[in-house]
Design a protein around this motif. Structure first.
Motif, PDB file in Angstrom:
ATOM      1  N   ASP A 151       0.831  -1.205   0.000  1.00 17.75           N
ATOM      2  CA  ASP A 151       0.000   0.000   0.000  1.00 17.75           C
ATOM      3  C   ASP A 151       0.867   1.258   0.000  1.00 17.75           C
ATOM      4  O   ASP A 151       1.609   1.502   0.938  1.00 17.75           O
ATOM      5  CB  ASP A 151      -0.899  -0.034   1.244  1.00 17.75           C
ATOM      6  CG  ASP A 151      -1.883   1.107   1.275  1.00 17.75           C
ATOM      7  OD1 ASP A 151      -1.802   2.014   0.421  1.00 17.75           O
ATOM      8  OD2 ASP A 151      -2.744   1.109   2.175  1.00 17.75           O
ATOM      9  N   TYR A 152       0.721   2.051  -1.051  1.00 14.48           N
ATOM     10  CA  TYR A 152       1.491   3.288  -1.191  1.00 14.48           C
ATOM     11  C   TYR A 152       0.645   4.533  -0.927  1.00 14.48           C
ATOM     12  O   TYR A 152       1.103   5.647  -1.130  1.00 14.48           O
ATOM     13  CB  TYR A 152       2.059   3.384  -2.608  1.00 14.48           C
ATOM     14  CG  TYR A 152       2.949   2.251  -3.040  1.00 14.48           C
ATOM     15  CD1 TYR A 152       4.333   2.374  -3.057  1.00 14.48           C
ATOM     16  CD2 TYR A 152       2.407   1.036  -3.438  1.00 14.48           C
ATOM     17  CE1 TYR A 152       5.146   1.328  -3.444  1.00 14.48           C
ATOM     18  CE2 TYR A 152       3.211  -0.014  -3.826  1.00 14.48           C
ATOM     19  CZ  TYR A 152       4.583   0.134  -3.828  1.00 14.48           C
ATOM     20  OH  TYR A 152       5.384  -0.915  -4.209  1.00 14.48           O
ATOM     21  N   SER A 153      -0.577   4.339  -0.487  1.00 13.82           N
ATOM     22  CA  SER A 153      -1.525   5.445  -0.462  1.00 13.82           C
ATOM     23  C   SER A 153      -1.128   6.566   0.494  1.00 13.82           C
ATOM     24  O   SER A 153      -1.481   7.724   0.258  1.00 13.82           O
ATOM     25  CB  SER A 153      -2.930   4.944  -0.130  1.00 13.82           C
ATOM     26  OG  SER A 153      -2.954   4.300   1.132  1.00 13.82           O
ATOM     27  N   SER A 154      -0.399   6.250   1.581  1.00 13.27           N
ATOM     28  CA  SER A 154       0.000   7.319   2.499  1.00 13.27           C
ATOM     29  C   SER A 154       1.057   8.220   1.870  1.00 13.27           C
ATOM     30  O   SER A 154       1.244   9.358   2.292  1.00 13.27           O
ATOM     31  CB  SER A 154       0.539   6.739   3.803  1.00 13.27           C
ATOM     32  OG  SER A 154       1.771   6.081   3.608  1.00 13.27           O
ATOM     33  N   MET A 155       1.753   7.712   0.862  1.00 10.98           N
ATOM     34  CA  MET A 155       2.767   8.495   0.156  1.00 10.98           C
ATOM     35  C   MET A 155       2.224   9.158  -1.092  1.00 10.98           C
ATOM     36  O   MET A 155       2.649  10.234  -1.470  1.00 10.98           O
ATOM     37  CB  MET A 155       3.955   7.604  -0.195  1.00 10.98           C
ATOM     38  CG  MET A 155       4.728   7.176   1.021  1.00 10.98           C
ATOM     39  SD  MET A 155       5.399   5.511   0.849  1.00 10.98           S
ATOM     40  CE  MET A 155       3.913   4.574   1.118  1.00 10.98           C
ATOM     41  N   SER A 156       1.266   8.487  -1.718  1.00 12.40           N
ATOM     42  CA  SER A 156       0.642   9.046  -2.914  1.00 12.40           C
ATOM     43  C   SER A 156      -0.648   8.282  -3.204  1.00 12.40           C
ATOM     44  O   SER A 156      -0.601   7.140  -3.655  1.00 12.40           O
ATOM     45  CB  SER A 156       1.580   8.958  -4.116  1.00 12.40           C
ATOM     46  OG  SER A 156       0.913   9.366  -5.297  1.00 12.40           O
ATOM     47  N   VAL A 157      -1.767   8.923  -2.951  1.00 12.08           N
ATOM     48  CA  VAL A 157      -3.061   8.309  -3.252  1.00 12.08           C
ATOM     49  C   VAL A 157      -3.168   8.025  -4.745  1.00 12.08           C
ATOM     50  O   VAL A 157      -3.669   6.977  -5.169  1.00 12.08           O
ATOM     51  CB  VAL A 157      -4.205   9.230  -2.780  1.00 12.08           C
ATOM     52  CG1 VAL A 157      -5.553   8.708  -3.278  1.00 12.08           C
ATOM     53  CG2 VAL A 157      -4.204   9.335  -1.263  1.00 12.08           C
ATOM     54  N   ASP A 158      -2.670   8.929  -5.567  1.00 12.88           N
ATOM     55  CA  ASP A 158      -2.768   8.764  -7.018  1.00 12.88           C
ATOM     56  C   ASP A 158      -1.921   7.595  -7.515  1.00 12.88           C
ATOM     57  O   ASP A 158      -2.332   6.868  -8.425  1.00 12.88           O
ATOM     58  CB  ASP A 158      -2.343  10.054  -7.725  1.00 12.88           C
ATOM     59  CG  ASP A 158      -3.338  11.183  -7.513  1.00 12.88           C
ATOM     60  OD1 ASP A 158      -4.503  10.890  -7.151  1.00 12.88           O
ATOM     61  OD2 ASP A 158      -2.947  12.353  -7.686  1.00 12.88           O
ATOM     62  N   TYR A 159      -0.740   7.422  -6.928  1.00 11.60           N
ATOM     63  CA  TYR A 159       0.116   6.303  -7.329  1.00 11.60           C
ATOM     64  C   TYR A 159      -0.553   4.976  -6.990  1.00 11.60           C
ATOM     65  O   TYR A 159      -0.568   4.040  -7.807  1.00 11.60           O
ATOM     66  CB  TYR A 159       1.474   6.413  -6.634  1.00 11.60           C
ATOM     67  CG  TYR A 159       2.494   5.384  -7.068  1.00 11.60           C
ATOM     68  CD1 TYR A 159       3.254   5.577  -8.211  1.00 11.60           C
ATOM     69  CD2 TYR A 159       2.713   4.235  -6.319  1.00 11.60           C
ATOM     70  CE1 TYR A 159       4.203   4.640  -8.615  1.00 11.60           C
ATOM     71  CE2 TYR A 159       3.655   3.296  -6.707  1.00 11.60           C
ATOM     72  CZ  TYR A 159       4.390   3.496  -7.849  1.00 11.60           C
ATOM     73  OH  TYR A 159       5.323   2.561  -8.236  1.00 11.60           O
ATOM     74  N   GLN A 160      -1.123   4.888  -5.780  1.00 10.30           N
ATOM     75  CA  GLN A 160      -1.826   3.668  -5.406  1.00 10.30           C
ATOM     76  C   GLN A 160      -3.029   3.433  -6.320  1.00 10.30           C
ATOM     77  O   GLN A 160      -3.300   2.303  -6.729  1.00 10.30           O
ATOM     78  CB  GLN A 160      -2.299   3.746  -3.955  1.00 10.30           C
ATOM     79  CG  GLN A 160      -2.947   2.465  -3.440  1.00 10.30           C
ATOM     80  CD  GLN A 160      -1.975   1.300  -3.402  1.00 10.30           C
ATOM     81  OE1 GLN A 160      -0.849   1.456  -2.951  1.00 10.30           O
ATOM     82  NE2 GLN A 160      -2.412   0.135  -3.887  1.00 10.30           N
ATOM     83  N   GLY A 161      -3.722   4.503  -6.655  1.00 12.63           N
ATOM     84  CA  GLY A 161      -4.855   4.380  -7.563  1.00 12.63           C
ATOM     85  C   GLY A 161      -4.444   3.882  -8.931  1.00 12.63           C
ATOM     86  O   GLY A 161      -5.157   3.075  -9.557  1.00 12.63           O
ATOM     87  N   PHE A 162      -3.273   4.320  -9.397  1.00 16.78           N
ATOM     88  CA  PHE A 162      -2.766   3.870 -10.695  1.00 16.78           C
ATOM     89  C   PHE A 162      -2.478   2.374 -10.665  1.00 16.78           C
ATOM     90  O   PHE A 162      -2.815   1.644 -11.604  1.00 16.78           O
ATOM     91  CB  PHE A 162      -1.498   4.648 -11.035  1.00 16.78           C
ATOM     92  CG  PHE A 162      -0.961   4.368 -12.408  1.00 16.78           C
ATOM     93  CD1 PHE A 162      -1.394   5.094 -13.505  1.00 16.78           C
ATOM     94  CD2 PHE A 162       0.001   3.379 -12.609  1.00 16.78           C
ATOM     95  CE1 PHE A 162      -0.904   4.828 -14.785  1.00 16.78           C
ATOM     96  CE2 PHE A 162       0.491   3.105 -13.869  1.00 16.78           C
ATOM     97  CZ  PHE A 162       0.031   3.828 -14.963  1.00 16.78           C
ATOM     98  N   ILE A 163      -1.865   1.913  -9.590  1.00 20.70           N
ATOM     99  CA  ILE A 163      -1.549   0.491  -9.470  1.00 20.70           C
ATOM    100  C   ILE A 163      -2.820  -0.351  -9.397  1.00 20.70           C
ATOM    101  O   ILE A 163      -2.891  -1.446  -9.964  1.00 20.70           O
ATOM    102  CB  ILE A 163      -0.661   0.261  -8.229  1.00 20.70           C
ATOM    103  CG1 ILE A 163       0.745   0.806  -8.488  1.00 20.70           C
ATOM    104  CG2 ILE A 163      -0.583  -1.223  -7.873  1.00 20.70           C
ATOM    105  CD1 ILE A 163       1.664   0.715  -7.293  1.00 20.70           C
ATOM    106  N   ASP A 164      -3.836   0.156  -8.693  1.00 19.83           N
ATOM    107  CA  ASP A 164      -5.073  -0.600  -8.495  1.00 19.83           C
ATOM    108  C   ASP A 164      -6.017  -0.559  -9.692  1.00 19.83           C
ATOM    109  O   ASP A 164      -6.937  -1.380  -9.783  1.00 19.83           O
ATOM    110  CB  ASP A 164      -5.827  -0.054  -7.271  1.00 19.83           C
ATOM    111  CG  ASP A 164      -5.102  -0.332  -5.965  1.00 19.83           C
ATOM    112  OD1 ASP A 164      -4.256  -1.249  -5.939  1.00 19.83           O
ATOM    113  OD2 ASP A 164      -5.376   0.375  -4.979  1.00 19.83           O
ATOM    114  N   ASP A 165      -5.818   0.377 -10.592  1.00 20.65           N
ATOM    115  CA  ASP A 165      -6.728   0.549 -11.731  1.00 20.65           C
ATOM    116  C   ASP A 165      -6.647  -0.659 -12.667  1.00 20.65           C
ATOM    117  O   ASP A 165      -5.572  -0.961 -13.205  1.00 20.65           O
ATOM    118  CB  ASP A 165      -6.347   1.821 -12.489  1.00 20.65           C
ATOM    119  CG  ASP A 165      -7.369   2.201 -13.557  1.00 20.65           C
ATOM    120  OD1 ASP A 165      -8.139   1.314 -14.004  1.00 20.65           O
ATOM    121  OD2 ASP A 165      -7.386   3.372 -13.955  1.00 20.65           O
ATOM    122  N   PRO A 166      -7.751  -1.379 -12.873  1.00 19.37           N
ATOM    123  CA  PRO A 166      -7.729  -2.552 -13.771  1.00 19.37           C
ATOM    124  C   PRO A 166      -7.237  -2.226 -15.175  1.00 19.37           C
ATOM    125  O   PRO A 166      -6.670  -3.099 -15.848  1.00 19.37           O
ATOM    126  CB  PRO A 166      -9.194  -3.005 -13.789  1.00 19.37           C
ATOM    127  CG  PRO A 166      -9.777  -2.478 -12.529  1.00 19.37           C
ATOM    128  CD  PRO A 166      -9.081  -1.174 -12.262  1.00 19.37           C
TER     129      PRO A 166
END
Length: 279
Positions: A151-166
């Motif tokens: 989980d990278y969301s505490s460092m970058s919500v957008d980066y985590q969202g990019f990884i999770d995006d199907p």
């Protein structure tokens, strides 16, 4: 990495299949002068001793110094992060020295007030690769390595969202394993199987040197938008007065080690903080 929840960046959901108990039975729940510590493999901050080295890492050295000065002995459980969290919640361990700080964390533990470290993040790429992180658009068509559930969301919500995006799944390589996931990712980048990986800057520096890949790979900055804040957690199963005593010892000890003593520990493992600007 993932940042440890760990990409955390190795960021920290490190999932290991085996448990190693060191010199203590989990049936012993006494909180007297022995501090029971669960920790996972996240070199060079926390390390499992091996046949060739007895070192336990920067953070464990720090814990030993802080609590031994107050008359405590320390006993260790070398476990996967997920198991360590359970053992703290169940009272089999008194504390776990590094866990991603979150206001929404579960209630089986209490955070210390002083962070273990606030880590700058960075990326590792192939040598001479001109790519630099400039926000989510710069990730287009890049093959990104991460670990299962990191989980990278505490460092970058957008980066985590990019990884999770199907829609990006063809570019995300989830690497599973025992205690060598980050090592394997480095070799995958070298072999042009993936392009980049984000983690704790200190972890990247250390592993790059340990694998002797400085001629093939490079650590680049800036990393993600925010620092990775890791905090010690203490079990709610400890009587309140004793738990507060342990937390106070940690808070005062960690403050006293800032500066020269902290740098000495980092230098022992061949690492240093690189200056980065964070908003």
């Amino acid at each position: 990495m993932a940042l440890r929840i760990k990409a955390v960046i190795v960021l920290k959901n490190r999932i290991l299949p085996l448990l190693f108990f060191v010199g203590i039975s989990i049936a012993n729940t006494s909180h007297a002068a022995t501090l029971k510590i669960c920790y996972d493999q996240w070199p060079p901050m926390t390390m499992f001793p091996s046949e060739t080295s007895s070192e336990r890492g920067v953070v464990i050295d720090m814990l030993d110094q802080i609590y031994s000065e107050k008359g405590y002995t320390t006993e260790y459980y070398e476990v996967p992060l997920a198991r360590g969290l359970d053992m703290v919640a169940e009272g089999h361990c008194d504390m776990l020295p590094e866990y991603l700080y979150s206001k929404n964390s579960e209630n089986g533990f209490v955070y210390g007030a002083e962070a273990t470290f606030s880590y700058p993040t960075a990326f590792v790429v192939r040598k001479n690769d001109p790519w630099r992180y400039k926000g989510i658009p710069s990730l287009k068509n890049k093959r990104i390595a991460t670990g299962p559930g990191w989980d990278y969301s505490s460092m970058s919500v957008d980066y985590q969202g990019f990884i999770d995006d199907p829609d990006n799944s063809n570019f995300i390589e989830v690497v599973a394993g025992y205690d060598d996931v980050v090592d394997r990712i480095f070799y995958m980048i070298k072999e042009d199987r993936v392009d980049l990986y984000a983690d704790n800057d200190l972890v990247l520096q250390y592993i790059l040197n340990q694998l002797n890949l400085n001629d093939e790979l490079q650590v680049i900055r800036p990393g993600l938008e925010k620092q990775l804040v890791e905090m010690p957690i203490f079990s709610k199963k400890i009587p309140v007065d004793e738990r507060q005593k342990l937390i106070s010892i940690w808070n005062e000890g960690r403050l006293s080690m800032k500066g020269k003593q902290e740098k000495i520990l980092l230098r022992k493992y061949g690492i240093k903080f690189e200056e980065q600007n964070y908003d």
